[in-house]
Design an enzyme around this catalytic site. Structure first.
Site, PDB file in Angstrom:
ATOM      1  CB  SER A  70      18.370  18.974  -2.383  1.00  0.00           C
ATOM      2  OG  SER A  70      19.392  18.268  -1.780  1.00  0.00           O
TER       3      SER A  70
HETATM    4  N1  SAH Z   1      22.439  14.670  -2.882  1.00  0.00           N
HETATM    5  C1  SAH Z   1      21.241  13.959  -2.476  1.00  0.00           C
HETATM    6  C2  SAH Z   1      20.622  14.494  -1.201  1.00  0.00           C
HETATM    7  C3  SAH Z   1      21.251  13.867  -0.086  1.00  0.00           C
HETATM    8  S1  SAH Z   1      20.563  13.959   1.527  1.00  0.00           S
HETATM    9  C4  SAH Z   1      20.197  13.930  -3.561  1.00  0.00           C
HETATM   10  O1  SAH Z   1      20.371  14.567  -4.604  1.00  0.00           O
HETATM   11  O2  SAH Z   1      19.212  13.219  -3.369  1.00  0.00           O
HETATM   12  C5  SAH Z   1      22.134  13.753   2.351  1.00  0.00           C
HETATM   13  C6  SAH Z   1      22.754  12.393   2.187  1.00  0.00           C
HETATM   14  O3  SAH Z   1      24.031  12.433   2.803  1.00  0.00           O
HETATM   15  C7  SAH Z   1      21.971  11.292   2.894  1.00  0.00           C
HETATM   16  O4  SAH Z   1      21.672  10.280   1.975  1.00  0.00           O
HETATM   17  C8  SAH Z   1      22.941  10.801   3.980  1.00  0.00           C
HETATM   18  O5  SAH Z   1      22.844   9.409   4.235  1.00  0.00           O
HETATM   19  C9  SAH Z   1      24.289  11.173   3.366  1.00  0.00           C
HETATM   20  N2  SAH Z   1      25.404  11.286   4.298  1.00  0.00           N
HETATM   21  C10 SAH Z   1      25.446  11.868   5.512  1.00  0.00           C
HETATM   22  N3  SAH Z   1      26.686  11.769   6.041  1.00  0.00           N
HETATM   23  C11 SAH Z   1      27.462  11.123   5.121  1.00  0.00           C
HETATM   24  C12 SAH Z   1      28.831  10.712   5.073  1.00  0.00           C
HETATM   25  N4  SAH Z   1      29.675  10.934   6.084  1.00  0.00           N
HETATM   26  N5  SAH Z   1      29.266  10.070   3.976  1.00  0.00           N
HETATM   27  C13 SAH Z   1      28.430   9.814   2.934  1.00  0.00           C
HETATM   28  N6  SAH Z   1      27.123  10.158   2.926  1.00  0.00           N
HETATM   29  C14 SAH Z   1      26.646  10.808   4.006  1.00  0.00           C
END
Ligand code: SAH
Length: 232
Positions: free
Chosen positions: A61
């Site tokens: 993000s």
């Molecule tokens: N918090 C992260 C940004 C994440 S991007 C950071 O600081 O880098 C969103 C993430 O959510 C992705 O890696 C995606 O694979 C994950 N995601 C999406 N749906 C999900 C679910 N149901 N359970 C766990 N992770 C999930």
């Protein structure tokens, strides 16, 4: 002062101007070396206020979004926090500097493994309070519930998963991007009773979608260029 230190300080000043006033949040962002969470060829941009690709079509993000979400959680050092979407692990580290313990769930195994490697590296230094799980975060983490705070870093369709609302402690706060009618809004839920919530929309955002189940192997193909940005 070296270039990176200057870049970090410039980012902190920028976040202040953008309305981030919680000094615990600013201090945590100052402490977490964002460059170690992103591909080497992008290290130059590590302290720009932009989202960057981390592989598997996912993104780390934008710092402003990390900051505003963390600030909206109103965290303190007694809180037990659940994060859905570990991704690079950056947000988890920012949380870990402020709260007691972070539980973080990711559905893409390779991303989780990379984040775990970074947590181990930071462990050697000073961060010991992150617990990870490869799983579907839409189901939450029932064995560890209730949580004082929940942060979802992928966009829920229409409404947040019921399991997450259930696993939030009474008095707790959940911050979650919600997609509706072609746009996404960052929403805050304050749990006032077993089934009662005070809901507030904070700002428009753009996140990758929250998807059910574990990622399939076809989704695992390395894709260094994300289809979506992740921020405002
Ligand atoms: N918090 C992260 C940004 C994440 S991007 C950071 O600081 O880098 C969103 C993430 O959510 C992705 O890696 C995606 O694979 C994950 N995601 C999406 N749906 C999900 C679910 N149901 N359970 C766990 N992770 C999930």
């Amino acid at each position: 002062m070296d270039t990176n230190t200057k870049r970090v300080l410039r980012l902190i000043m920028h976040l202040r101007k953008m309305g981030i006033t919680d000094t615990k949040v600013l201090a945590a962002i100052e402490r977490v070396p964002r460059e170690i969470f992103i591909p080497r060829q992008m290290h130059d941009q590590a302290y720009e206020d932009i989202a960057l690709p981390i592989g598997r079509g996912q993104t780390i993000s934008q710092p402003f979004i990390v900051a505003i979400m963390t600030q909206a959680l109103e965290l303190n050092d007694r809180h037990k926090v659940l994060e859905i979407g570990t991704g690079s692990g950056y947000q988890a580290c920012v949380l870990a500097w402020i709260c007691r313990r972070v539980y973080t769930i990711e559905r893409h195994k390779p991303l989780l493994e990379r984040a775990e490697e970074i947590f181990r590296y930071l462990n050697i230094r000073d961060l010991h309070n992150i617990t990870t799980k490869h799983g579907d975060g839409m189901r939450g983490w029932p064995e560890q519930a209730p949580f004082d705070r929940i942060i979802v870093t992928a966009a829920a369709q229409g409404a947040p998963p019921q399991a997450l609302l259930d696993q939030l402690a009474i008095g707790g706060i959940m911050i979650v991007p919600v997609a509706k009618d072609g746009k996404q809004v960052l929403r805050r839920y304050k749990k006032e009773g077993e089934d009662t919530f005070a809901v507030k929309d904070l700002l428009d955002v753009r996140f990758v979608p929250l998807l059910p189940n574990l990622a399939r192997t076809t989704e695992e193909a390395d894709d260094p260029v994300p289809g979506k940005s992740h921020g405002r």
